[in-house]
Scaffold this active site. Structure first.
Site, PDB file in Angstrom:
ATOM      1  N   GLU A   1       0.845  -1.055  -0.036  1.00 10.38           N
ATOM      2  CA  GLU A   1      -0.018   0.106  -0.151  1.00 10.38           C
ATOM      3  C   GLU A   1       0.652   1.201   0.111  1.00 10.38           C
ATOM      4  OE1 GLU A   1      -0.599  -2.634   1.808  1.00 10.38           O
ATOM      5  OE2 GLU A   1      -2.961  -3.322   1.032  1.00 10.38           O
TER       6      GLU A   1
ATOM      7  N   HIS B   1     -11.801  -5.044   8.226  1.00 13.71           N
ATOM      8  CA  HIS B   1     -12.220  -4.604   6.966  1.00 13.71           C
ATOM      9  C   HIS B   1     -13.502  -4.078   6.939  1.00 13.71           C
ATOM     10  CE1 HIS B   1      -9.659  -7.986   6.254  1.00 13.71           C
ATOM     11  NE2 HIS B   1      -9.302  -7.854   4.949  1.00 13.71           N
TER      12      HIS B   1
END
Ligand SMILES: Cc1ncc(C[n+]2csc(CCOP(=O)(O)OP(=O)(O)O)c2C)c(N)n1
Ligand SMILES: [Mg+2]
Lengths: 326, 323
Positions: free
Chosen positions: A62, A131
């Protein structure tokens, strides 16, 4: 304008496809966005259409995805990065917060960083604590970043197209529960300006301000309330930063009551910004304190009943509005 | 395991067999429960990779630690978890390891030394490193074994942690479960190296690439690494090559790999491999059958326990946010 019904995910895909066709400098990068089509299928088919040079699958990196977008933008490209879940924005956020947001200013205006980071926020899928996050308000605190969070396919497409054209780094907040929702989208090309709210329903008794997944819930709540004689005005801010205070002001002057509804924990959330702005600027127009209806102060739990309880639902919105109007 | 000399007795190997089969059936039954709508959300199945968790955890003392991943059911079972509480967690019940608040991706069994699964890929690696630092400072002679995937090896967290563990000579063993894919991304595309274990050189620690479907090889390699760590000689990097039989999670069309490839790896079933070995060691079919039956019974009991268990309450959840 002729239109057809498509999903939120399809609308996003169309926006990227159109902008990629128009401008060779636009490209996509992210994890599993190629043959896999993205974890939520948003980029499905784009690698077949544009090839692996413009739809780039990356490793689980990321920092390098967001930082890579910053660098590519600095040399004149218009990257659209996908971060698979909003929770993972935390990993790449150094590049977003310390670099992307500040480069233009710190370089004395000599550079720009036209990039978009798209990412799905929100709970409701049983994906638990890593999540399901809604961290959008973090990024609204950073001057130099823009943050948008559309609630309909129409807004999603028009805003994403403008986001890609925008010369600033922009965080594009999607919602997992919206991807499959459908709505009318014109056949013809269109753009929606960033920083413009949309009155999703007019009403005279109370102004409800929200964004993203809360909008369909607020609209459903206002239907129920209409049956009880309460006429709700629904403002979808769409863009958290810049914020369209004009639309908010004209609504509040009419209804004199305001509630802000948002998914993440109530404390320190974006509702606090709207609430204090209304309190400071429109105090004389208010018949009641501005109320925030936000999420519980806890990480998203896995258990489905609890997961539902900690985020404002239609019944919670109905209840809070009734308290304010009665 | 039993002998501290690292030599496995037959009963140790039978215990490995039992655990591998337990993982296999646990996963298969969990998948069925998901299909029946009794488990929700998503999870990541460990089917086909059982030898890595069992081989590696068998080389640990019960008071050693592990860190796990999003694909963590196997690690948890291999470290000695109570499958009743695991199943209850998958069913989001109050009796689960995380009281139904964490679910599959967050199962932790702290009493047994499992410091937890994680949904953030790579995030267990710094935690394992920190746990090893703690053990070193506490001079408690414990070792931390860190499981992570090939995909996790490409995170920034990996690099920072392995380097730090190497320079501080921490008692940690890095076990990279190379199951050939990170979601759809093949290791062939994700690495410019043939063996991930070659990375170890760059950190100045030993690195070895092994057959992760051979539980005995995993055990022996890990045993050496664990002893090295316990002696204060620092970390080792083990790349265990294996394969994930099922889709990445519950929503994977698997467009990125061929059925032939999957079949080929299924022919290298780690459980069948050990079974064959045990037969050669003169273990009777009947004995293996008994182990299987016992395991199957245990799983059904766990499911029953989970189904009957109560749900967590919001009031209790609120109390758990802060210590
Ligand atoms: C930081 C982060 N990025 C992306 C993801 C989404 N994701 C979950 S598992 C996974 C693949 C992980 O691959 P690997 O480490 O090889 O483990 P495997 O699933 O193969 O066991 C991805 C990309 C995530 N959970 N966390
Ligand atoms: Mg993998």
């Amino acid at each position: 304008m002729p239109s057809r019904e498509i999903t939120y995910a399809e609308a996003l895909r169309e926006a990227m496809r159109e902008e990629m066709k128009k401008d060779s400098q636009v490209f996509l990068l992210g994890e599993d966005i190629g043959v896999y089509g993205g974890a939520f299928g948003v980029t499905q088919g784009l690698i077949e259409e544009f090839g692996p040079e413009r739809v780039i699958d990356t490793p689980i990196s990321e920092i390098a995805i967001i930082g890579g977008a910053v660098g590519a933008a600095l040399v004149g490209m218009r990257p659209v990065a996908e971060i698979m879940f909003f929770d993972f924005m935390t990993i790449g956020s150094d590049q977003l917060v310390n670099q992307a947001a500040k480069i233009r200013f710190m370089f004395g205006g000599k550079a720009k960083v036209p990039m978009v980071v798209r990412s799905p926020a929100g709970s409701g899928t049983g994906a638990a604590g890593h999540h399901s996050g809604s961290l959008e308000s973090w990024f609204t605190h950073i001057p130099g970043l823009k943050v948008v969070a559309p609630s309909t396919p129409y807004d999603a497409k028009g805003l994403l197209k403008s986001a890609i054209r925008d010369d600033n780094p922009l965080v594009f907040v999607e919602h997992k529960l919206l991807y499959k929702t459908k709505g009318q989208v014109p056949e013809e090309e269109y753009y929606i300006p960033i920083g413009k709210a949309d009155v999703k329903k007019e009403g005279k008794d109370i102004t409800v301000i929200g964004y993203s997944i809360m909008i369909p819930r607020v609209l459903e709540a206002s239907q129920i309330l209409a049956g009880e004689g309460i006429d709700v005005e629904v403002i979808d801010i769409r863009s958290l930063r810049p914020l369209d205070t004009e639309t908010i002001a004209s609504s509040v002057k009419k209804t004199n009551r305001v509630i802000v509804v948002y998914e993440p924990p109530r404390f320190g959330g974006f509702g606090a910004e709207i609430s204090s702005w209304v309190g400071e600027e429109l105090f004389d127009y208010l018949d009641a304190p501005v109320v925030r209806l936000g999420g519980e102060e806890m990480p998203p739990p896995y258990n489905p009943n609890l997961e539902r309880k900690i985020v404002p639902q239609v019944e919670d919105i109905v209840r809070e509005i009734k308290k304010l109007v009665r | 395991m039993r002998g501290d000399d690292g030599v496995l007795a037959l009963e140790d190997k039978l215990e490995m067999y039992r655990k591998m089969y337990l993982i296999r059936v646990f996963e298969e039954r969990a998948e069925e429960l998901y299909m029946e709508g009794k488990i929700w959300g998503t999870f990541h199945l460990y089917v086909g990779e059982e030898a890595v968790a069992v081989g590696a955890c068998s080389a640990l003392r019960t008071d050693d630690y592990i860190t796990s991943t999003h694909r963590g059911h196997g690690h948890c079972i291999a470290k000695g978890a109570d499958i009743k509480r695991m199943m209850a967690e998958l069913l989001a019940k109050d009796t689960g390891y995380c009281r139904g608040l964490g679910g599959s991706m967050h199962i932790a069994d702290v009493e047994k030394g499992n410091l937890g699964a994680t949904g953030i890929v790579g995030s267990g690696i710094p935690i394992a490193t920190g746990a090893a630092l703690g053990c070193k400072l506490q001079k408690n002679d414990k070792v931390v074994l860190c499981f992570f995937g090939d995909g996790a090896a490409n995170t920034g967290a990996f690099h920072e942690s392995v380097n730090m563990a190497a320079i501080f000579r921490l008692p940690v063993v890095f076990v990279c479960e190379n199951n050939m894919y990170a979601m759809s991304f093949s290791v062939k595309k994700a690495f410019a190296l043939p063996d991930i274990a070659e990375r170890a050189k760059g950190y100045g620690i030993p690195g070895v690439s092994i057959d992760g479907n051979n539980v005995l090889e995993v055990y022996e390699t890990t045993k050496v690494a664990v002893e090295r760590a316990r002696q204060g000689e620092g970390p080792t990097f083990i790349e265990a090559r294996t394969y994930r039989w099922k889709g990445h999670s519950k929503s994977d069309r698997q467009a990125y790999r061929t059925k032939e490839e999957v079949r080929e790896w299924m022919n290298r079933d780690p459980i069948k491999f050990l079974e064959k070995y045990l037969r050669e060691e003169k273990v009777k079919d009947e004995e293996l059958e008994n182990i299987k039956k016992q395991v199957e019974r245990e799983i059904e009991e766990a499911i029953e326990f989970a189904l009957k268990s109560p749900e967590p309450t919001l009031e209790e959840a609120r109390r758990l946010v802060y210590a």
